[in-house]
Motif scaffolding. Structure first.
Motif, short mmCIF file in Angstrom:
data_model
loop_
_atom_site.label_atom_id
_atom_site.label_comp_id
_atom_site.label_asym_id
_atom_site.label_seq_id
_atom_site.Cartn_x
_atom_site.Cartn_y
_atom_site.Cartn_z
N CYS A 11 6.58 -7.94 -7.30
CA CYS A 11 5.47 -8.70 -6.71
C CYS A 11 5.92 -10.04 -6.16
N GLN A 12 5.47 -10.33 -4.96
CA GLN A 12 5.69 -11.65 -4.38
C GLN A 12 4.63 -12.59 -4.94
N GLY A 13 4.90 -13.88 -4.85
CA GLY A 13 3.91 -14.84 -5.30
C GLY A 13 2.61 -14.69 -4.50
N ILE A 14 1.50 -14.84 -5.19
CA ILE A 14 0.19 -14.73 -4.56
C ILE A 14 -0.34 -16.14 -4.37
N LYS A 15 -0.56 -16.53 -3.12
CA LYS A 15 -0.99 -17.90 -2.82
C LYS A 15 -2.47 -17.90 -2.45
N GLU A 69 5.61 -9.63 -15.25
CA GLU A 69 5.62 -8.30 -15.88
C GLU A 69 4.28 -7.63 -15.61
N ARG A 70 4.32 -6.28 -15.52
CA ARG A 70 3.10 -5.52 -15.32
C ARG A 70 3.32 -4.12 -15.87
N PRO A 71 2.24 -3.41 -16.20
CA PRO A 71 2.40 -2.03 -16.66
C PRO A 71 3.04 -1.17 -15.57
N LEU A 72 3.78 -0.17 -16.00
CA LEU A 72 4.45 0.72 -15.04
C LEU A 72 3.45 1.42 -14.13
N THR A 73 2.23 1.62 -14.62
CA THR A 73 1.22 2.34 -13.85
C THR A 73 0.39 1.42 -12.96
N THR A 74 0.71 0.14 -12.93
CA THR A 74 -0.05 -0.84 -12.15
C THR A 74 0.81 -1.36 -11.00
N CYS A 76 1.55 -3.93 -7.66
CA CYS A 76 1.33 -5.33 -7.30
C CYS A 76 0.02 -5.51 -6.56
N GLY A 77 -0.27 -4.59 -5.65
CA GLY A 77 -1.50 -4.68 -4.86
C GLY A 77 -2.75 -4.62 -5.72
N GLN A 78 -2.70 -3.86 -6.81
CA GLN A 78 -3.85 -3.79 -7.71
C GLN A 78 -4.08 -5.14 -8.38
N VAL A 79 -3.00 -5.77 -8.82
CA VAL A 79 -3.11 -7.06 -9.50
C VAL A 79 -3.61 -8.11 -8.51
N SER A 80 -3.00 -8.18 -7.32
CA SER A 80 -3.42 -9.19 -6.35
C SER A 80 -4.84 -8.92 -5.88
N ARG A 84 -7.85 -11.59 -6.11
CA ARG A 84 -8.60 -11.97 -4.90
C ARG A 84 -10.10 -11.72 -5.09
N ALA A 85 -10.46 -10.65 -5.80
CA ALA A 85 -11.87 -10.39 -6.08
C ALA A 85 -12.46 -11.50 -6.95
N PHE A 86 -11.71 -11.93 -7.96
CA PHE A 86 -12.17 -13.04 -8.81
C PHE A 86 -12.37 -14.30 -7.96
N LEU A 87 -11.44 -14.57 -7.04
CA LEU A 87 -11.55 -15.75 -6.19
C LEU A 87 -12.82 -15.68 -5.35
#
Length: 93
Positions: A11-15, A69-74, A76-80, A84-87
């Motif tokens: 994952c790249q940094g999410i700005k 770190e992230r779960p193997l089943t997750t 980067c796009g899901q996390v970002s 973004r939804a929270f924002l």
């Protein structure tokens, strides 16, 4: 317990821009409600649900979150996407 992936190449940094103090506070509350503990203050660690990330907010408008770190089943796009939804939710209060 699920396996986690250490993101050395992932994952790249999410700005985020236009993150006011109210929006920053709201995002931290949403993360905690989602099961992700956040360090107090303007920078630190987010950890929970198999995710470990570092965050840094400049106290005015710019927030950077780096997934370490992230779960193997997750993906980067899901996390970002969730961040973004929270924002978006917080910008509407």
């Amino acid at each position: 317990m699920g396996e986690r992936k250490i993101d050395t190449e992932g994952c790249q940094g999410i700005k985020f821009r236009n993150v006011t103090p109210d929006v920053f506070s709201c995002m931290k509350q949403k993360l905690q409600a989602y099961g992700i503990e956040t360090s107090p203050g303007d920078s630190g660690t987010l950890e929970g649900n198999g995710i470990v990330a570092h965050f840094s907010w400049d106290g005015e408008a710019n927030l950077l979150i780096e997934i370490k770190e992230r779960p193997l089943t997750t993906y980067c796009g899901q996390v970002s996407g969730k961040l973004r939804a929270f924002l978006r939710e917080c910008q509407g209060y």
